[in-house]
Write an enzyme that holds these catalytic residues in place. Structure first.
Site: not given
Length: 593
Positions: A64, A67
């Site tokens: 993540s 992102k």
């Protein structure tokens, strides 16, 4: 000197190594993690200097942490308005994989939860088509400063375990948030999360964001400054999911975590920080990574609210001893040595708050200067604040400053060691003048004969040594030998002109109240005063510093000498003129009036 910072980072890891709390998010191989006990940290400054410790070169999947960069790509490609129509910028307060959509618009709350990241991936995939992943990979590589590749094992695992993300993506499709091929968006998202990085890579990527979108090592602009600032703003409030509030309050750095155990954090305009440790807490953030960031923030003063106070340049002045000598007036042969060798002593005057970014600048400058100078003097007398950890780093600088001798000007005793300090106490002085005089003595002792403590006779005093012996003997009849105890007035005490004073032993100092640029010090072998009558301006107040002996030629005796032995008086005036210019330059006053 840079080793002081790396050693500190290593000590942080060592102190937290015993914390084995938390669990892995999945199979280590499927996360791209080779060992769940890995622990590394890396820090890259806004000018590209990098410090690292532990397992900072071990690779794992970015997950993540990808992102913010994909979000930045979407903003670059489509602009703020188009992206904002699909993705909001509000904290969700939910876990990273919750379905957190606005009730009226169906938009994801922000780009850093899975729903928002899938929406961002769909925008990038829709804009770039078949080139989307290669564009993304090149962007990530530019931010890291090296070529990054995707880990196929991690990618295949993400595809197999991606049902929840597929459900979120198709829900976004039904809400009109995803307008292009849903499977293309999912595939790009799985691929971006599978890119392999190291802790050092993430530190550089964080520094790229902190440096307004430009990689500080390569100089390549990865994101436009406004977009980088926008991304950091969203990271501040949303990057750590439902732990974002505690993170901002306690650590105070825009950040993003990943389930493989990485954390990327940035202090805007200053540095990028990355920590890696695979075991996660209930929020999906690295346990040891979070604690390491908390310790670094507290001890180095990295909280962005606190760091914002450091608006001034840390280094106030930078000069050599030759450019700014001490106020001590020395004999010609000593001054000649100092003129030739004064460039070997360097002074750095620092001010403001000495938190980590400022200390790192001083340490780096010090490392460069220590390699080419005999003495490095760091004046910390104007510091407003120094954190306890930076104080410890400074105490250890001498251990790594070779070949230079490190000296501090520290009137506030900020670096006074206590019983808990294991580092060697640094050499400290209460004023720049005192430090400069010590440096001058060191230079003279090394390269020339030091005469400051020598007792002179008329036969070797610089003013009278070159006079013919008969004229020197004549002059002696007009001189008055005097001895003074410490603090006793030598000249100017009664408001009259004392005459010409030859310092034969010890030293005398101009009272600070009477000296425009500090208290001038006259060493043995120098002279001061005026060869004029009683109507001239008086000499500033001068007192003995320690026991001092002088030969005094009063105005009345000089008048007698001129009438009775004009040749001796003329020769004396010529000799004084030979030394007056140099004394005037160093002491700020002329030796002859």
């Amino acid at each position: 000197m840079e080793q002081v910072i790396s050693d500190y980072l290593e000590s942080v890891l060592t102190g937290l190594a015993g914390n084995t709390a938390g669990t892995l998010a999945g199979d280590p191989e499927e996360l791209g993690v080779s060992d769940p006990d890995l622990f590394g940290v890396s820090m890259t400054m806004a000018d590209g200097r990098t410090y690292e410790a532990g397992d900072s070169r071990s690779e794992f999947s970015i997950q993540s942490i990808s992102k913010p960069f994909t979000y930045g790509m979407a903003l670059t490609a489509l602009g703020y308005k188009a992206v904002r129509e699909k993705i909001d910028v509000e904290p969700s307060g939910d876990a990273y994989n919750e379905i957190s959509l606005e009730a009226d618009t169906g938009r994801p709350r922000n780009a850093l939860i899975n729903a928002g990241a899938l929406a961002a991936a769909s925008l990038v995939a829709g804009h770039y088509g078949d080139e989307a992943f290669e564009r993304l990979r090149r962007t990530f590589s530019a931010a890291a400063g090296r070529d990054l590749t995707m880990n196929p094992t991690v990618y295949e695992s993400a595809q197999r375990a991606g049902d929840r993300n597929r459900a979120i993506a198709y829900l976004l499709k039904s809400q009109g948030v995803i307008e292009h091929d849903t499977e293309a968006a999912l595939d790009l998202y799985f691929r971006q999360c599978s890119i392999g990085v190291t802790c050092r890579d993430l530190g550089v990527m964080a520094a790229t964001l902190a440096n307004r979108g430009t990689n500080p090592i390569t100089g390549e602009e990865v994101l436009a400054p406004g977009i980088a600032e926008h991304v950091l703003s969203v990271m501040t409030t949303c990057g750590m999911y439902n732990d974002a509030g505690d993170w901002v309050a306690g650590i105070g750095l825009p950040a993003k975590s990943g389930v493989s155990g990485g954390i990327l954090a940035a202090l805007p305009g200053q540095l990028g920080l990355a920590v890696f440790s695979p075991r996660l807490d209930q929020h999906g953030n690295s346990v040891r990574g979070t604690e390491a960031c908390r310790q670094l923030s507290e001890e180095l003063g990295l909280h962005f609210i606190r760091a914002a106070r450091s608006a001034r340049s840390t280094v106030r002045a930078d000069y050599t001893l030759a450019e700014k000598p001490s106020p001590r007036v020395r004999p010609a042969r000593e001054q000649a040595v100092l003129t030739e060798r004064g460039h070997e002593v360097r002074f750095l005057e620092v001010h403001g708050d000495m938190l980590f970014p400022e200390a790192e600048t001083v340490i780096q400058m010090g490392a460069e200067l220590a390699a080419s100078h005999d003495v490095l003097v760091i004046d910390i007398s104007r510091l407003d604040e120094i954190s306890s950890r930076i104080r410890t780093m400074f105490l250890r600088l001498q251990e790594t400053s070779e070949p230079a001798q490190l000296v501090f000007v520290d009137p506030g005793r900020l670096l006074a060691p206590d019983e808990a300090d294991t580092a060697t106490a640094p050499l400290r002085f209460s004023s720049v003048d005192a430090a400069a005089q010590w440096c001058e003595d060191r230079i003279i002792d090394r390269y020339g004969e030091q005469s400051g403590t020598t007792e002179f006779q008329l036969s070797n005093h610089p003013v009278t040594a070159d006079m013919p012996a008969d004229l020197r003997e004549t002059l002696a009849d007009y001189l008055e030998g005097r001895t003074y105890d410490d603090g006793e007035p030598v000249a100017g005490a009664d408001g009259t002109n004392a005459g010409l004073i030859l310092v034969m032993a010890g030293q005398a100092r101009v009272s600070p109240q009477a000296a425009e640029a500090g208290a001038t010090l006259y060493a043995a072998g120098t002279s001061f005063g005026r060869l004029v009558g009683s109507g001239a301006l008086p000499h500033p107040r001068v007192h003995a510093e320690g026991k001092a002996s002088v030969e005094l030629l009063t105005p009345a005796n000089y008048t007698r000498l001129r009438h009775e032995h004009p040749q001796a008086a003329l020769l004396l005036a010529e000799r004084l003129l030979d030394v007056a210019a140099e004394q005037h330059e160093r002491a700020g006053t002329s030796a002859v009036g």
